[in-house]
Write a protein that holds these residues in place. Sequence first.
Motif, PDB file in Angstrom:
ATOM      1  N   ALA A  97      12.180   5.256   2.727  1.00  0.00           N
ATOM      2  CA  ALA A  97      11.956   3.855   3.074  1.00  0.00           C
ATOM      3  C   ALA A  97      10.505   3.467   2.782  1.00  0.00           C
ATOM      4  CB  ALA A  97      12.289   3.611   4.542  1.00  0.00           C
ATOM      5  N   ALA A  98       9.571   4.350   3.136  1.00  0.00           N
ATOM      6  CA  ALA A  98       8.161   4.092   2.831  1.00  0.00           C
ATOM      7  C   ALA A  98       7.943   4.040   1.321  1.00  0.00           C
ATOM      8  CB  ALA A  98       7.283   5.170   3.462  1.00  0.00           C
ATOM      9  N   GLY A  99       8.607   4.931   0.589  1.00  0.00           N
ATOM     10  CA  GLY A  99       8.503   4.907  -0.863  1.00  0.00           C
ATOM     11  C   GLY A  99       9.034   3.615  -1.450  1.00  0.00           C
ATOM     12  N   THR A 100      10.146   3.120  -0.896  1.00  0.00           N
ATOM     13  CA  THR A 100      10.703   1.842  -1.346  1.00  0.00           C
ATOM     14  C   THR A 100       9.698   0.722  -1.145  1.00  0.00           C
ATOM     15  OG1 THR A 100      12.951   2.576  -0.805  1.00  0.00           O
ATOM     16  CG2 THR A 100      12.591   0.210  -1.020  1.00  0.00           C
ATOM     17  N   LEU A 101       9.052   0.697   0.011  1.00  0.00           N
ATOM     18  CA  LEU A 101       8.049  -0.334   0.289  1.00  0.00           C
ATOM     19  C   LEU A 101       6.891  -0.251  -0.699  1.00  0.00           C
ATOM     20  CD1 LEU A 101       6.811  -2.598   1.961  1.00  0.00           C
ATOM     21  CD2 LEU A 101       5.981  -0.864   3.583  1.00  0.00           C
ATOM     22  N   LEU A 102       6.432   0.952  -0.980  1.00  0.00           N
ATOM     23  CA  LEU A 102       5.314   1.120  -1.910  1.00  0.00           C
ATOM     24  C   LEU A 102       5.687   0.624  -3.306  1.00  0.00           C
ATOM     25  CD1 LEU A 102       3.944   4.625  -0.836  1.00  0.00           C
ATOM     26  CD2 LEU A 102       2.873   2.384  -0.444  1.00  0.00           C
ATOM     27  N   VAL A 103       6.905   0.882  -3.730  1.00  0.00           N
ATOM     28  CA  VAL A 103       7.343   0.410  -5.048  1.00  0.00           C
ATOM     29  C   VAL A 103       7.343  -1.115  -5.087  1.00  0.00           C
ATOM     30  CG1 VAL A 103       9.312   0.282  -6.623  1.00  0.00           C
ATOM     31  CG2 VAL A 103       8.686   2.466  -5.592  1.00  0.00           C
ATOM     32  N   PHE A 104       7.875  -1.742  -4.051  1.00  0.00           N
ATOM     33  CA  PHE A 104       7.906  -3.207  -4.029  1.00  0.00           C
ATOM     34  C   PHE A 104       6.499  -3.793  -3.908  1.00  0.00           C
ATOM     35  CE2 PHE A 104      12.475  -2.874  -3.290  1.00  0.00           C
ATOM     36  CZ  PHE A 104      12.931  -3.966  -4.000  1.00  0.00           C
ATOM     37  N   MET A 105       5.630  -3.127  -3.197  1.00  0.00           N
ATOM     38  CA  MET A 105       4.242  -3.593  -3.132  1.00  0.00           C
ATOM     39  C   MET A 105       3.602  -3.549  -4.518  1.00  0.00           C
ATOM     40  SD  MET A 105       3.045  -1.768   0.443  1.00  0.00           S
ATOM     41  CE  MET A 105       1.306  -2.097   0.165  1.00  0.00           C
ATOM     42  N   ALA A 106       3.854  -2.476  -5.241  1.00  0.00           N
ATOM     43  CA  ALA A 106       3.305  -2.361  -6.597  1.00  0.00           C
ATOM     44  C   ALA A 106       3.864  -3.458  -7.504  1.00  0.00           C
ATOM     45  CB  ALA A 106       3.610  -0.980  -7.162  1.00  0.00           C
ATOM     46  N   LEU A 107       5.169  -3.706  -7.397  1.00  0.00           N
ATOM     47  CA  LEU A 107       5.781  -4.768  -8.195  1.00  0.00           C
ATOM     48  C   LEU A 107       5.208  -6.133  -7.826  1.00  0.00           C
ATOM     49  CD1 LEU A 107       9.520  -3.600  -8.158  1.00  0.00           C
ATOM     50  CD2 LEU A 107       7.928  -3.512 -10.095  1.00  0.00           C
ATOM     51  N   ALA A 108       4.967  -6.355  -6.525  1.00  0.00           N
ATOM     52  CA  ALA A 108       4.410  -7.633  -6.084  1.00  0.00           C
ATOM     53  C   ALA A 108       2.999  -7.835  -6.622  1.00  0.00           C
ATOM     54  CB  ALA A 108       4.417  -7.707  -4.560  1.00  0.00           C
ATOM     55  N   VAL A 109       2.194  -6.773  -6.600  1.00  0.00           N
ATOM     56  CA  VAL A 109       0.829  -6.864  -7.145  1.00  0.00           C
ATOM     57  C   VAL A 109       0.881  -7.150  -8.644  1.00  0.00           C
ATOM     58  CG1 VAL A 109      -1.269  -5.558  -7.611  1.00  0.00           C
ATOM     59  CG2 VAL A 109      -0.195  -5.422  -5.359  1.00  0.00           C
ATOM     60  N   LEU A 110       1.760  -6.457  -9.348  1.00  0.00           N
ATOM     61  CA  LEU A 110       1.909  -6.690 -10.783  1.00  0.00           C
ATOM     62  C   LEU A 110       2.330  -8.135 -11.053  1.00  0.00           C
ATOM     63  CD1 LEU A 110       1.980  -5.581 -13.677  1.00  0.00           C
ATOM     64  CD2 LEU A 110       4.358  -4.890 -13.264  1.00  0.00           C
ATOM     65  N   TYR A 111       3.265  -8.625 -10.269  1.00  0.00           N
ATOM     66  CA  TYR A 111       3.720 -10.015 -10.418  1.00  0.00           C
ATOM     67  C   TYR A 111       2.581 -10.988 -10.142  1.00  0.00           C
ATOM     68  CZ  TYR A 111       6.777 -14.098  -9.876  1.00  0.00           C
ATOM     69  OH  TYR A 111       7.380 -15.315 -10.007  1.00  0.00           O
ATOM     70  N   ARG A 112       1.777 -10.685  -9.150  1.00  0.00           N
ATOM     71  CA  ARG A 112       0.636 -11.539  -8.820  1.00  0.00           C
ATOM     72  C   ARG A 112      -0.351 -11.592  -9.989  1.00  0.00           C
ATOM     73  NH1 ARG A 112      -1.368 -12.623  -3.506  1.00  0.00           N
ATOM     74  NH2 ARG A 112      -3.483 -13.493  -3.527  1.00  0.00           N
ATOM     75  N   VAL A 113      -0.599 -10.443 -10.589  1.00  0.00           N
ATOM     76  CA  VAL A 113      -1.530 -10.386 -11.721  1.00  0.00           C
ATOM     77  C   VAL A 113      -0.986 -11.188 -12.900  1.00  0.00           C
ATOM     78  CG1 VAL A 113      -2.566  -8.843 -13.438  1.00  0.00           C
ATOM     79  CG2 VAL A 113      -2.535  -8.194 -11.019  1.00  0.00           C
ATOM     80  N   ALA A 116      -1.332 -14.850 -12.188  1.00  0.00           N
ATOM     81  CA  ALA A 116      -2.728 -15.287 -12.264  1.00  0.00           C
ATOM     82  C   ALA A 116      -3.193 -15.418 -13.712  1.00  0.00           C
ATOM     83  CB  ALA A 116      -3.618 -14.299 -11.512  1.00  0.00           C
ATOM     84  N   ARG A 117      -2.653 -14.569 -14.567  1.00  0.00           N
ATOM     85  CA  ARG A 117      -3.127 -14.568 -15.956  1.00  0.00           C
ATOM     86  C   ARG A 117      -2.356 -15.528 -16.852  1.00  0.00           C
ATOM     87  NH1 ARG A 117      -4.428  -9.156 -19.523  1.00  0.00           N
ATOM     88  NH2 ARG A 117      -5.215 -10.244 -21.397  1.00  0.00           N
ATOM     89  N   TYR A 118      -1.034 -15.574 -16.658  1.00  0.00           N
ATOM     90  CA  TYR A 118      -0.209 -16.348 -17.580  1.00  0.00           C
ATOM     91  C   TYR A 118       0.456 -17.568 -16.945  1.00  0.00           C
ATOM     92  CZ  TYR A 118      -0.671 -12.064 -20.330  1.00  0.00           C
ATOM     93  OH  TYR A 118      -1.170 -10.989 -21.013  1.00  0.00           O
TER      94      TYR A 118
END
Length: 742
Positions: A97-113, A116-118
């Motif tokens: 479950a913690a791993g799932t959260l970390l993956v979604f956090m990474a995806l959210a950060v990537l989406y944010r970037v 912000a850029r495009y």
Amino acid sequence: MASVATVACLMGQDHQVTCPLERGSPRHREDLAAVHTIILAGTVVLLAVVPGLIVGYLARMPWHLALGFAVPVTYGMVAVGTYLTGVVTVPWNLATAAGTLLVFMALAVLYRVVLARYGKRDDAAVAEQSSSPSQLPDWPWLAVPGVGVVVGFGTILYILADSLLKAVDGVNNVPSGWDSHWHGSVMTFIDETGIASAVQLGRLMNVETHGALYYPDAWHALNALLIPLTGSTTVQVFNISSIVTVALVIPLSVGALAWRIVRDRMAPAPAALSAGIAAGISGMFPALPYVEIGVGAVPFAIGVGLAGLVAVLVMAVPGAPSRIPLAALGLIGLAAIHPSGALVAGMMVGAWWLLDVLIRPRRGRLLDLGSLAAVGILTAIVLAPQILGVLGEVEEIESFDFVQPIPRMEAFGHVISQQGWDLGTHSTPWVLLALGLLGAVILLALRSWWWLAMWGGLVLLATNSMVPFGEPWADLLFKFSNSFYNDARRLGYPQAVLMITVAGCALGMVLWFAFQGFKKLDSVPQKVRAGGLAAVVLFIFGAAIWQVPELSTKMQPMLHMDRTDRMVSAGDREAFAFLAEQPDAMTTTIFNDPATGTGWAYSLNGLHMAFNHYFWPAHVGTRQWDVWVNLRDLGNPAEPERSDLAEKALRDLDVKYVIMSSPVFWHFQEVAPGLRELDQTPGLTEIYNNGETQIYRVETWRPAAPGEVRVGWAPFDDREGITSDYERPELQPGWVPPEGTG
């Protein structure tokens, strides 16, 4: 409830006071239990909110919106995580479950970037953060809805907790309800095995065959994490999470709906007032959610209660396309709690688009439709296996029938006044209905009517489920109400959500009109007007809180309906505990009659039962059937064929012990003939009998020989090829009501 000093003393954090309680004393144990319950309740909230808040904020949603929409986003991550862990055959637990959260956090950060850029900043997102043209300061936009949610949460939680604590065994109460048994089994199964995929729960329901079963279990999977996280039992988690989660989602959902309805026609100020007031009074409607909790339909109560919040999240997409992924994730989470919730949310969004957005497009009709369609497509792709699972169970769902022998107009009156068969314990909430009517008049004057179309459709479906209309209309309406088991009670729940929402809108808009009227009086300072408005809002909240004890008293009969020890008594618990200590009991399959509630021995004592729900399995195996029909003749020389069938089936299922108890669940049920008078069965030895529950040992049981394949409790085994010759028997044993009864 333990005092602050007592809590500090018990937890060893206050060395300046003398602990007044001796360890092990009854008072000491009571206060320890109170502390544990508080910790469990707080953890329920944190586990439901924090993951979604983090991911929503990282995906560039303002913090207050990320907080408001956090719950469905959290369940969306759980739905995806449990399905993927099932695919790669790793257990669902705290680590994954913690791993799932970390993956979604990474995806959210990537989406944010990427945004912000495009991307470009959404106009709607900017508008939500900008100052309003009203003369109120900015903080009430957050304060009024926030306080309203807290008040609504507190009132609902008080009423539900008051009922639970007064029940037999309090937070350790084993509900007698039909649905509750299965919910407990699913949580225990996920905690024990790590199998949490919604498409793999046939391994629990169909012990022998592992026949396919789809069951949305996001709520259960999140709850299963609470068992090791807080050291709680399954029963404690079920009881506390049920009331806390429902109390949390309903004010959020009602408040969000009120905000959306009013904001589509008016400024943020009246929308905020309406949202806060609607959330604050959401606990005053008897059908919201006390009836559903009373009958144990907890995932349904949470799913449909959450539908308004998810619908509003999706409704934000035409004006803020950057929220498409979060909206889809929220919709996925909603469907994974209960499909009916996703259907209600879809109906809301559909009515809103057809009757509002087409007339007042946000970015253009095609762009609006495209953004909403993107949410639906993304959701459908992720939920494709689950959708196929639901389609495979349509026949079973359509079989439910709640037609009532009353005139149609009487049924219509019951539906309008929220007085179904479950609501006979209190009077009609005329004040709230009157406020709803007032809100309807105001909103219709403002040309807002999508919610009315939704409400009217639900009234039509509920009336038809009680007294069907003529053909072909009845069958057409049943196609929609099938997802609600054709039950007017279930259809009345989303109807109540809309009713209390519009009642809150009425109060909010009337207050705002009055506030605006006082602006013309120059002799009244702005601060006095704002203070008066705040005072009236607080008065409304206070009035709602004042009514809580009375409403709690009125709802006790409904909430206690399944909080008895009718199915699992103290004697049953003693028998379960005795059985758990017997040789091989924890490693073999225990044969039981599903109608007696003995399947609760799995959640309570970890015993692996042949049947883990009151419901007769859709894919009953040949061996289960042979035991059911022939067990009483085991070892009977006068019935050698029956004896051989029973002996072989018991050996193949790896059954060493049989447990029987009384009563059976439904009034029309009888114990199957093959399971009666087992004390006279030659091949069984009675080893326990407390007058209510009996336990028998199978004398022919032997451990499995090397290489011998048995098909008892073994969730990880591959049962492909294990057929069910008696799948869906026409006459299910012990379930056929006598002629003339129903």
